[in-house]
Design an enzyme around this catalytic site. Structure first.
Site, PDB file in Angstrom:
ATOM      1  N   CYS A   2       0.812  -1.218   0.000  1.00  0.00           N
ATOM      2  CA  CYS A   2       0.000   0.000   0.000  1.00  0.00           C
ATOM      3  C   CYS A   2       0.853   1.279   0.000  1.00  0.00           C
ATOM      4  O   CYS A   2       1.791   1.400   0.783  1.00  0.00           O
ATOM      5  CB  CYS A   2      -0.930   0.059   1.187  1.00  0.00           C
ATOM      6  SG  CYS A   2      -2.104  -1.291   1.244  1.00  0.00           S
ATOM      7  N   ARG A  27       6.086  -0.631  -4.598  1.00  0.00           N
ATOM      8  CA  ARG A  27       5.735  -1.268  -3.325  1.00  0.00           C
ATOM      9  C   ARG A  27       4.800  -2.454  -3.536  1.00  0.00           C
ATOM     10  O   ARG A  27       4.603  -3.257  -2.634  1.00  0.00           O
ATOM     11  CB  ARG A  27       5.064  -0.242  -2.393  1.00  0.00           C
ATOM     12  CG  ARG A  27       5.982   0.894  -2.005  1.00  0.00           C
ATOM     13  CD  ARG A  27       5.224   2.003  -1.324  1.00  0.00           C
ATOM     14  NE  ARG A  27       4.766   1.634  -0.004  1.00  0.00           N
ATOM     15  CZ  ARG A  27       5.480   1.716   1.096  1.00  0.00           C
ATOM     16  NH1 ARG A  27       6.718   2.165   1.019  1.00  0.00           N
ATOM     17  NH2 ARG A  27       4.997   1.377   2.259  1.00  0.00           N
ATOM     18  N   TRP A  75      -2.653  -2.963  -1.722  1.00  0.00           N
ATOM     19  CA  TRP A  75      -2.214  -4.355  -1.828  1.00  0.00           C
ATOM     20  C   TRP A  75      -3.151  -5.127  -0.922  1.00  0.00           C
ATOM     21  O   TRP A  75      -3.145  -4.966   0.298  1.00  0.00           O
ATOM     22  CB  TRP A  75      -0.764  -4.474  -1.361  1.00  0.00           C
ATOM     23  CG  TRP A  75      -0.138  -5.805  -1.617  1.00  0.00           C
ATOM     24  CD1 TRP A  75       0.448  -6.231  -2.768  1.00  0.00           C
ATOM     25  CD2 TRP A  75      -0.003  -6.886  -0.682  1.00  0.00           C
ATOM     26  NE1 TRP A  75       0.928  -7.515  -2.617  1.00  0.00           N
ATOM     27  CE2 TRP A  75       0.662  -7.946  -1.356  1.00  0.00           C
ATOM     28  CE3 TRP A  75      -0.390  -7.088   0.644  1.00  0.00           C
ATOM     29  CZ2 TRP A  75       0.952  -9.158  -0.747  1.00  0.00           C
ATOM     30  CZ3 TRP A  75      -0.100  -8.301   1.247  1.00  0.00           C
ATOM     31  CH2 TRP A  75       0.567  -9.319   0.560  1.00  0.00           C
ATOM     32  N   ASN A 101      -2.682   2.443   5.148  1.00  0.00           N
ATOM     33  CA  ASN A 101      -1.698   1.388   4.936  1.00  0.00           C
ATOM     34  C   ASN A 101      -1.542   0.670   6.271  1.00  0.00           C
ATOM     35  O   ASN A 101      -1.335   1.315   7.294  1.00  0.00           O
ATOM     36  CB  ASN A 101      -0.371   2.020   4.491  1.00  0.00           C
ATOM     37  CG  ASN A 101       0.740   0.995   4.346  1.00  0.00           C
ATOM     38  OD1 ASN A 101       0.509  -0.211   4.423  1.00  0.00           O
ATOM     39  ND2 ASN A 101       1.953   1.474   4.133  1.00  0.00           N
ATOM     40  N   GLY A 102      -1.676  -0.659   6.288  1.00  0.00           N
ATOM     41  CA  GLY A 102      -1.553  -1.414   7.533  1.00  0.00           C
ATOM     42  C   GLY A 102      -2.742  -2.345   7.703  1.00  0.00           C
ATOM     43  O   GLY A 102      -3.468  -2.612   6.749  1.00  0.00           O
ATOM     44  N   GLU A 485      19.347 -17.519  -2.095  1.00  0.00           N
ATOM     45  CA  GLU A 485      19.005 -16.234  -2.693  1.00  0.00           C
ATOM     46  C   GLU A 485      18.850 -16.350  -4.210  1.00  0.00           C
ATOM     47  O   GLU A 485      17.937 -15.772  -4.798  1.00  0.00           O
ATOM     48  CB  GLU A 485      20.073 -15.187  -2.314  1.00  0.00           C
ATOM     49  CG  GLU A 485      19.927 -13.818  -2.959  1.00  0.00           C
ATOM     50  CD  GLU A 485      18.644 -13.077  -2.601  1.00  0.00           C
ATOM     51  OE1 GLU A 485      17.848 -13.578  -1.799  1.00  0.00           O
ATOM     52  OE2 GLU A 485      18.425 -11.998  -3.184  1.00  0.00           O
ATOM     53  N   LYS A 489      15.349 -15.484  -6.247  1.00  0.00           N
ATOM     54  CA  LYS A 489      15.269 -14.505  -7.351  1.00  0.00           C
ATOM     55  C   LYS A 489      14.481 -15.101  -8.520  1.00  0.00           C
ATOM     56  O   LYS A 489      13.635 -14.454  -9.107  1.00  0.00           O
ATOM     57  CB  LYS A 489      16.667 -14.092  -7.843  1.00  0.00           C
ATOM     58  CG  LYS A 489      17.470 -13.236  -6.906  1.00  0.00           C
ATOM     59  CD  LYS A 489      17.094 -11.771  -6.902  1.00  0.00           C
ATOM     60  CE  LYS A 489      16.067 -11.399  -5.893  1.00  0.00           C
ATOM     61  NZ  LYS A 489      16.337 -11.238  -4.521  1.00  0.00           N
ATOM     62  N   GLU A 492      10.688 -15.471  -7.624  1.00  0.00           N
ATOM     63  CA  GLU A 492       9.862 -14.279  -7.470  1.00  0.00           C
ATOM     64  C   GLU A 492       9.690 -13.488  -8.751  1.00  0.00           C
ATOM     65  O   GLU A 492       8.611 -12.947  -8.978  1.00  0.00           O
ATOM     66  CB  GLU A 492      10.339 -13.395  -6.309  1.00  0.00           C
ATOM     67  CG  GLU A 492      11.745 -12.867  -6.430  1.00  0.00           C
ATOM     68  CD  GLU A 492      12.195 -12.092  -5.207  1.00  0.00           C
ATOM     69  OE1 GLU A 492      11.362 -11.631  -4.423  1.00  0.00           O
ATOM     70  OE2 GLU A 492      13.416 -11.936  -5.044  1.00  0.00           O
ATOM     71  N   HIS A 508      18.986 -37.122   0.131  1.00  0.00           N
ATOM     72  CA  HIS A 508      18.099 -37.507   1.233  1.00  0.00           C
ATOM     73  C   HIS A 508      16.642 -37.246   0.879  1.00  0.00           C
ATOM     74  O   HIS A 508      15.802 -37.098   1.768  1.00  0.00           O
ATOM     75  CB  HIS A 508      18.507 -36.775   2.516  1.00  0.00           C
ATOM     76  CG  HIS A 508      19.882 -37.140   2.955  1.00  0.00           C
ATOM     77  ND1 HIS A 508      20.189 -38.373   3.496  1.00  0.00           N
ATOM     78  CD2 HIS A 508      21.061 -36.466   2.879  1.00  0.00           C
ATOM     79  CE1 HIS A 508      21.492 -38.437   3.763  1.00  0.00           C
ATOM     80  NE2 HIS A 508      22.038 -37.290   3.380  1.00  0.00           N
ATOM     81  N   LYS A 608       6.979  -4.568  -2.007  1.00  0.00           N
ATOM     82  CA  LYS A 608       8.349  -4.196  -1.651  1.00  0.00           C
ATOM     83  C   LYS A 608       8.531  -4.111  -0.141  1.00  0.00           C
ATOM     84  O   LYS A 608       9.498  -4.584   0.410  1.00  0.00           O
ATOM     85  CB  LYS A 608       8.692  -2.849  -2.303  1.00  0.00           C
ATOM     86  CG  LYS A 608      10.109  -2.383  -2.048  1.00  0.00           C
ATOM     87  CD  LYS A 608      11.109  -3.248  -2.781  1.00  0.00           C
ATOM     88  CE  LYS A 608      12.537  -2.868  -2.528  1.00  0.00           C
ATOM     89  NZ  LYS A 608      13.438  -3.994  -2.862  1.00  0.00           N
TER      90      LYS A 608
HETATM   91  C1  F6R Z   1      13.235 -10.602  -2.113  1.00  0.00           C
HETATM   92  C2  F6R Z   1      12.966  -9.527  -1.163  1.00  0.00           C
HETATM   93  C3  F6R Z   1      12.319  -9.896   0.123  1.00  0.00           C
HETATM   94  C4  F6R Z   1      12.855  -9.009   1.250  1.00  0.00           C
HETATM   95  C5  F6R Z   1      12.038  -9.263   2.525  1.00  0.00           C
HETATM   96  C6  F6R Z   1      12.523  -8.431   3.675  1.00  0.00           C
HETATM   97  O1  F6R Z   1      13.807 -10.115  -3.282  1.00  0.00           O
HETATM   98  O2  F6R Z   1      13.212  -8.385  -1.415  1.00  0.00           O
HETATM   99  O3  F6R Z   1      12.481 -11.244   0.418  1.00  0.00           O
HETATM  100  O4  F6R Z   1      14.190  -9.291   1.458  1.00  0.00           O
HETATM  101  O5  F6R Z   1      10.694  -8.970   2.271  1.00  0.00           O
HETATM  102  O6  F6R Z   1      12.398  -7.077   3.393  1.00  0.00           O
HETATM  103  P1  F6R Z   1      13.235  -6.004   4.175  1.00  0.00           P
HETATM  104  O7  F6R Z   1      14.670  -6.257   3.849  1.00  0.00           O
HETATM  105  O8  F6R Z   1      12.743  -4.679   3.689  1.00  0.00           O
HETATM  106  O9  F6R Z   1      12.960  -6.232   5.635  1.00  0.00           O
END
Ligand code: F6R
Length: 613
Positions: A2, A27, A75, A101-102, A485, A489, A492, A508, A608
């Site tokens: 949001c 976001r 969102w 937002n929240g 990681e 990537k 997502e 396993h 985000k």
């Molecule tokens: C993946 C990504 C998320 C953030 C996670 C934590 O690409 O960006 O997995 O790492 O949502 O977010 P922050 O770092 O803002 O606490």
């Protein structure tokens, strides 16, 4: 998650709100709307879908007149994405309009109370409760400010709210708790927003609202109050970074731009803290005495930031011989972690606003642990609450999938580990000097990974494998943490099923999923474990897997004997190799996503800044 923008001034508000909301698109959202005030008229236009649709509905903002307004990108949490559930929400009598937002946790109870008092609801959202609650108090004769104050006193949960009242033309009230909100000081106008990029084109002078803070503002005036209702003064902070930093700057996507910004971001993060062969962390207050008595470090975070925590286990344990336990913030907050004065809780977060991470930080503080945050957003809730903060100087990260924030978090972990080793004298001086030099040369080595010749190779592999159904990432030790990681990537942004496994773990269970043509990405940058990893590669090859190997020049000749294709990265110390290995994996995910026609910067279902649990 949001986005909120609010404006009061002399210009037409709608184009300014649309522009601000566009800057907050990163976001993540599924619907958008605005409410514009023109005298005593409050007009709401909102719709499911992209901002472009809202812009069409308002003729680019021209068809909605008025110089005060609030805008929102939603969102979905309570209720599906739909026109009705989009914000802004008007109260039953239309006297109050709200963007939020929240999450209002006690919304059901409040809704029942309001319904019993005759208020009608038209959406499934928790936000509509706020609008009606403010109107409920307003109907009882309280003024706008008191009605908002009384409403927020009854709300449980998290909120950043922008509120208009039909009877107070030209005034916005904003209030926040556990969701980010900033105030922008303009010339003959004022703003609120969820994040700086939304208003950076209009003002560089901002104030970060603290939990409980309220601001009542017009075009020429802003009155701030704390949670107790007492007046407070907010001094503007001047934003020095450029709007350019929040624009694509010629790149096709923010993600690609941010991948290429990594050498600079890592340099900016490292260099002020490396002086004359010593790690200088002026920003923190951990003494050598404290570190000597330290029994355990918890690394607490979500998503990619958590994977940095997993890396930190290998790095800090190796250099400092202090046990490190990485824990997901969403689990940490509801577990019973053993915490005390001899425990350091490392909180890692790009946004500094992630709800679970923030809650974990609060728990750690309550239980008497010392907290050290690694954060990118200056002035964010986590940065303010932690005992100490080390900022990552990545600049604004707009793409939903993190790249440069991850890399700089990892660079800070390296710095911290070396700093602790320096205080604890756990590393031989000669090795310390070598590691110091290797850390210093990381930015150039990342530049080499981003060389056109490497990128072209990755583009070729992406074109070869983008149609695969499943991808497995395997590696040992630090390489296994990098796999987590790399795999995230791909999931997502390319919506491709992928899993990350410690290479020795495959047999396993998960090896049963390997069939002819399954892609396995094998990371093997650790000389000492190279043969072990290659044994696991042989196991998957024997079952038909196609293997893409990622290694360093000293293992190049050998890896060619086992894998189908190879990506080479420059050599550094094993402990810092993950800082380089992640870059081709980010690029691979990016090009696979492009080839699969995905919306790289705004992947479906993702946000985000995850400000809800
Ligand atoms: C993946 C990504 C998320 C953030 C996670 C934590 O690409 O960006 O997995 O790492 O949502 O977010 P922050 O770092 O803002 O606490």
């Amino acid at each position: 998650m949001c986005g909120i923008v609010g404006y009061v001034g002399k210009e037409q508000a709608t184009p300014i709100l649309l522009d601000g909301l566009q800057k907050l698109e990163y976001r993540g959202y599924d619907s958008a709307g605005v409410c514009i005030g023109d005298g005593n008229q409050l007009q709401v236009v909102k719709a499911k879908g992209r901002l472009a649709h809202l812009a069409e509905l308002t003729d680019g903002g021209k068809s909605l007149h008025g110089s005060v307004g609030i805008g929102h990108t939603r969102w979905a949490t309570h209720g599906a994405p739909s026109d009705e559930n989009s914000h802004p929400h008007a109260a039953d009598q239309g006297k109050i309009v709200v963007v939020h937002n929240g999450i209002i946790e006690n919304y059901q109870k409040l809704k029942e109370m309001l319904q019993a008092n005759g208020k009608q609801f038209h959406s499934e959202t928790d936000t509509e409760v706020v609008a009606n609650l403010v109107e409920y108090f307003y109907d009882q004769g309280f003024d706008f400010k008191m009605s908002v104050r009384k409403a927020v006193e009854r709300i449980e949960g998290s909120y950043a709210l922008g509120i208009l009242c039909r009877d107070y033309p030209g005034t916005i009230i904003a209030v926040k708790k556990d969701s980010p909100l900033i105030f922008g000081f303009g010339d003959g106008c004022n703003y609120i927003a969820s994040d700086v990029p939304a208003i950076l084109k209009y003002t560089r002078d901002v104030a970060y609202l603290n939990d409980g803070d309220m601001v009542i503002f017009t075009d020429h005036d802003a009155l701030f109050f704390d949670g107790a209702g007492d007046p407070i003064t907010k001094t503007p902070e001047h934003i020095t970074w450029d709007t350019e930093a929040a624009e694509k700057g010629g790149y096709e996507h923010f993600m690609l731009k941010e991948i290429h910004e990594q050498p600079k971001a890592i340099r900016d993060t490292l260099s002020p803290r490396m002086k004359d062969g010593k790690i200088v962390l002026d920003d923190i207050t951990l003494s050598a005495d404290y570190l000597r008595n330290l029994r355990r470090v918890y690394a607490v975070a979500c998503g990619s930031a958590y994977y940095v925590g997993v890396q930190s286990k290998y790095i800090i344990e190796k250099l400092c011989q202090v046990p490190v336990e990485p824990v997901l913030a969403s689990e940490f907050r509801y577990s019973d972690p053993v915490l005390g004065a001899d425990t350091l809780v490392l909180i890692i977060s790009q946004s500094g606003e992630t709800a679970d991470t923030l809650a974990a930080l609060r728990l750690a503080k309550e239980k008497g642990a010392r907290t050290l945050a690694i954060v990118n957003v200056v002035g964010s809730s986590i940065a303010k609450l932690a005992d100490d903060v080390i900022y990552t100087w990545a600049g604004p990260e707009i793409a939903v999938a993190t790249t440069k924030a991850y890399s700089t978090q990892l660079a800070v972990v390296d710095l911290l580990a070396l700093y602790m080793a320096q205080c604890l004298e756990t590393v031989e001086p000669k090795r310390f000097d070598y590691l110091y030099g290797e850390l210093q040369s990381l930015p150039e080595k990342v530049e080499q990974v981003l060389d056109d010749s490497v990128i072209e190779k990755i583009q070729y592999y992406a074109s070869r494998y983008f149609n695969n159904r499943d991808v497995f990432y395997i590696g040992r030790n630090l390489d296994s943490a990098t796999c987590l990681e790399g795999s995230l990537k791909l999931k997502e942004i390319a919506y491709l099923h992928s899993e990350a496994y410690a290479a020795g773990e495959l047999k396993h269970g998960p090896i049963s999923l390997i069939e002819d043509g399954t892609l396995v990405v094998a990371i093997a940058t650790n000389r000492a474990l190279f043969d072990k990893t290659m044994s696991n590669v042989k196991e998957v090859k024997a079952r038909g897997a196609e293997v893409l190997g990622l290694t360093v020049p000293s293992c190049e000749e050998e890896i060619h004997k086992t894998v189908d294709s190879v990506v080479l990265i420059p050599e550094t110390d094993t402990l810092f190799q993950p800082n380089l290995s992640i870059v081709p994996l980010q690029c691979f995910a990016y090009y696979v996503a492009l080839m699969r026609g995905c919306d790289v910067d705004k992947p479906r279902n993702l946000a985000k800044s995850v400000t809800v649990e």
